[in-house]
Design a protein around this motif. Structure first.
Motif, PDB file in Angstrom:
ATOM      1  N   ASN A 169       0.853  -1.185   0.000  1.00  0.00           N
ATOM      2  CA  ASN A 169       0.000   0.000   0.000  1.00  0.00           C
ATOM      3  C   ASN A 169       0.890   1.237   0.000  1.00  0.00           C
ATOM      4  N   PRO A 170       0.413   2.335  -0.577  1.00  0.00           N
ATOM      5  CA  PRO A 170       1.268   3.516  -0.777  1.00  0.00           C
ATOM      6  C   PRO A 170       1.823   4.090   0.517  1.00  0.00           C
ATOM      7  N   LEU A 216       2.697   2.497   3.371  1.00  0.00           N
ATOM      8  CA  LEU A 216       3.845   1.699   3.820  1.00  0.00           C
ATOM      9  C   LEU A 216       5.093   2.044   3.011  1.00  0.00           C
ATOM     10  N   LEU A 217       4.913   2.203   1.713  1.00  0.00           N
ATOM     11  CA  LEU A 217       6.031   2.524   0.832  1.00  0.00           C
ATOM     12  C   LEU A 217       6.579   3.910   1.136  1.00  0.00           C
ATOM     13  N   ALA A 218       5.675   4.889   1.287  1.00  0.00           N
ATOM     14  CA  ALA A 218       6.098   6.268   1.511  1.00  0.00           C
ATOM     15  C   ALA A 218       6.817   6.434   2.849  1.00  0.00           C
ATOM     16  N   GLN A 219       6.397   5.676   3.837  1.00  0.00           N
ATOM     17  CA  GLN A 219       6.952   5.827   5.184  1.00  0.00           C
ATOM     18  C   GLN A 219       8.088   4.842   5.484  1.00  0.00           C
ATOM     19  N   SER A 220       8.542   4.108   4.464  1.00  0.00           N
ATOM     20  CA  SER A 220       9.572   3.073   4.678  1.00  0.00           C
ATOM     21  C   SER A 220       9.162   2.195   5.853  1.00  0.00           C
ATOM     22  N   GLY A 221       7.912   1.757   5.814  1.00  0.00           N
ATOM     23  CA  GLY A 221       7.303   1.141   6.974  1.00  0.00           C
ATOM     24  C   GLY A 221       7.652  -0.313   7.208  1.00  0.00           C
ATOM     25  N   GLY A 261      11.349  17.434   1.703  1.00  0.00           N
ATOM     26  CA  GLY A 261      10.364  16.595   1.023  1.00  0.00           C
ATOM     27  C   GLY A 261       9.639  15.623   1.930  1.00  0.00           C
ATOM     28  N   ILE A 262       9.705  15.838   3.237  1.00  0.00           N
ATOM     29  CA  ILE A 262       8.993  14.985   4.193  1.00  0.00           C
ATOM     30  C   ILE A 262       7.910  15.819   4.849  1.00  0.00           C
ATOM     31  N   ASN A 263       6.670  15.570   4.464  1.00  0.00           N
ATOM     32  CA  ASN A 263       5.544  16.365   4.936  1.00  0.00           C
ATOM     33  C   ASN A 263       4.271  15.529   4.873  1.00  0.00           C
ATOM     34  N   ASP A 264       3.141  16.138   5.216  1.00  0.00           N
ATOM     35  CA  ASP A 264       1.876  15.398   5.234  1.00  0.00           C
ATOM     36  C   ASP A 264       1.549  14.780   3.879  1.00  0.00           C
ATOM     37  N   SER A 265       1.869  15.472   2.817  1.00  0.00           N
ATOM     38  CA  SER A 265       1.529  14.996   1.482  1.00  0.00           C
ATOM     39  C   SER A 265       2.343  13.770   1.091  1.00  0.00           C
ATOM     40  N   THR A 266       3.629  13.750   1.438  1.00  0.00           N
ATOM     41  CA  THR A 266       4.474  12.622   1.036  1.00  0.00           C
ATOM     42  C   THR A 266       4.348  11.437   1.997  1.00  0.00           C
ATOM     43  N   MET A 267       4.079  11.712   3.267  1.00  0.00           N
ATOM     44  CA  MET A 267       3.944  10.626   4.243  1.00  0.00           C
ATOM     45  C   MET A 267       2.578   9.937   4.150  1.00  0.00           C
ATOM     46  N   PHE A 268       1.565  10.698   3.722  1.00  0.00           N
ATOM     47  CA  PHE A 268       0.217  10.157   3.558  1.00  0.00           C
ATOM     48  C   PHE A 268      -0.210  10.428   2.118  1.00  0.00           C
ATOM     49  N   GLU A 318      -2.383   9.433   0.101  1.00  0.00           N
ATOM     50  CA  GLU A 318      -3.774   9.407  -0.355  1.00  0.00           C
ATOM     51  C   GLU A 318      -4.168  10.802  -0.853  1.00  0.00           C
ATOM     52  N   ILE A 319      -5.038  10.863  -1.844  1.00  0.00           N
ATOM     53  CA  ILE A 319      -5.324  12.128  -2.521  1.00  0.00           C
ATOM     54  C   ILE A 319      -5.916  13.173  -1.584  1.00  0.00           C
ATOM     55  N   GLU A 320      -6.726  12.743  -0.599  1.00  0.00           N
ATOM     56  CA  GLU A 320      -7.329  13.727   0.294  1.00  0.00           C
ATOM     57  C   GLU A 320      -6.272  14.394   1.165  1.00  0.00           C
ATOM     58  N   LYS A 321      -5.218  13.645   1.547  1.00  0.00           N
ATOM     59  CA  LYS A 321      -4.136  14.230   2.338  1.00  0.00           C
ATOM     60  C   LYS A 321      -3.324  15.209   1.498  1.00  0.00           C
ATOM     61  N   ALA A 322      -3.072  14.823   0.249  1.00  0.00           N
ATOM     62  CA  ALA A 322      -2.332  15.716  -0.639  1.00  0.00           C
ATOM     63  C   ALA A 322      -3.098  17.011  -0.871  1.00  0.00           C
ATOM     64  N   ALA A 323      -4.413  16.904  -1.046  1.00  0.00           N
ATOM     65  CA  ALA A 323      -5.237  18.087  -1.263  1.00  0.00           C
ATOM     66  C   ALA A 323      -5.211  19.003  -0.042  1.00  0.00           C
ATOM     67  N   LEU A 324      -5.296  18.405   1.149  1.00  0.00           N
ATOM     68  CA  LEU A 324      -5.263  19.201   2.382  1.00  0.00           C
ATOM     69  C   LEU A 324      -3.923  19.905   2.539  1.00  0.00           C
ATOM     70  N   TYR A 325      -2.839  19.220   2.221  1.00  0.00           N
ATOM     71  CA  TYR A 325      -1.502  19.828   2.325  1.00  0.00           C
ATOM     72  C   TYR A 325      -1.384  21.003   1.386  1.00  0.00           C
ATOM     73  N   ILE A 326      -1.855  20.851   0.146  1.00  0.00           N
ATOM     74  CA  ILE A 326      -1.787  21.941  -0.839  1.00  0.00           C
ATOM     75  C   ILE A 326      -2.603  23.132  -0.361  1.00  0.00           C
TER      76      ILE A 326
END
Length: 271
Positions: free
Chosen positions: A200-201, A203-208, A250-257, A259-267
């Motif tokens: 899932n994206p 886990l990948l983004a967070q090196s989980g 480059g480590i922020n809410d948009s890259t760590m989460f 999902e599109i709704e998180k990216a939209a909120l960050y923007i």
């Protein structure tokens, strides 16, 4: 490690000084409040969660089966419901110390946070398809009375012929049909580091990765010999500065989460 970190530069300098032994790996976890958060998975924090563990997973599987269609093991199912904040016996960790710093600094401003550094023996790190991991993960299917009834004073065949262990074996064989009745009692009472499938994206983004807990308590109260713990305190008054420094990396809410709704909120918040 008692020094309180006030900057990204200071954190990197501190982390670089933590050198694993040849038989160790390092993983990390960030807590925004060092006093509030303990090293214990969600499902073991309250009795009501312990009592409901056997039904929690089945309830979500029953109501959203399509979400789990690609999952072939209980570990994969637990990792998926962990994504939705359902109580499980998994504890999130990361291979990336900057990700742990992000979680330590992003919330609870003015409260001292911490990054927990785990030194884990390499033989205690397992992949997603490990037999031992399967044994621990499938404890989630047992009723609380069955888990409480396991007699750990028994060994060998006597241990594996107990009704609760026999039922556990039935669940294990759903994902591993040729699994033999040879569970080591110690495996059910330990904590392992698990390398999951990055399916899932987030886990990948967070090196989980995960710590998976057997029938044990908090790592704070019940240490595991193969896992040594060190802590780095994060100055609460400097959290916003650290978050801004991480954002520039480059480590922020948009890259760590992702999902599109998180990216939209960050923007939106960046406007």
């Amino acid at each position: 490690m008692t020094q309180t970190i006030t900057s990204l530069e200071g954190f990197v300098r501190k982390i670089r000084a933590v050198t694993p032994a040849d038989d160790e790996v390092l993983v990390y976890r960030g807590h925004s409040d060092r006093r509030k958060f303990k090293l214990i998975p969600f499902v073991l924090r309250e009795q009501k969660f312990k009592d409901a563990e056997e039904t929690i997973l089945r309830e979500l599987l029953a109501s959203h089966p399509a979400e789990f269609a690609a999952d072939s093991t209980t570990l994969e199912q637990l990792a998926r419901v962990q994504h939705y904040s359902l109580p499980t016996r998994l504890l999130d960790i990361t291979w990336n110390p900057l990700v742990s710093l992000y979680f330590a600094a992003k919330n609870d401003k003015n409260i001292t946070g911490e990054v927990v550094v785990f030194r884990i023996k390499k033989h205690h790190v397992k992949f997603f398809d490990s037999d031992t991991v399967s044994c621990i993960a499938n404890l989630a299917h047992l009723k609380v009375a069955e888990k409480d009834a396991i007699n750990f004073s028994l060994a060998g065949d006597d241990f594996n012929l107990q009704p609760p262990i026999d039922r556990l074996l039935q669940f294990i064989r759903v994902e591993k049909p040729h699994f033999r009745a040879g569970i080591d009692p110690a495996h059910l009472k330990t904590v392992l580091c698990v390398k999951p499938k990055k399916n899932n994206p987030r886990l990948l983004a967070q090196s989980g990765a995960f710590l998976i807990f057997g029938l044990t308590g908090s790592l704070d109260a019940s240490p595991v010999p193969e896992i040594a713990i060190e802590r780095i305190q994060i100055n609460g008054r400097k959290k916003l500065d650290i978050v801004n420094e991480l954002d520039r990396m480059g480590i922020n809410d948009s890259t760590m989460f992702p999902e599109i709704e998180k990216a939209a909120l960050y923007i939106r918040q960046a406007l």
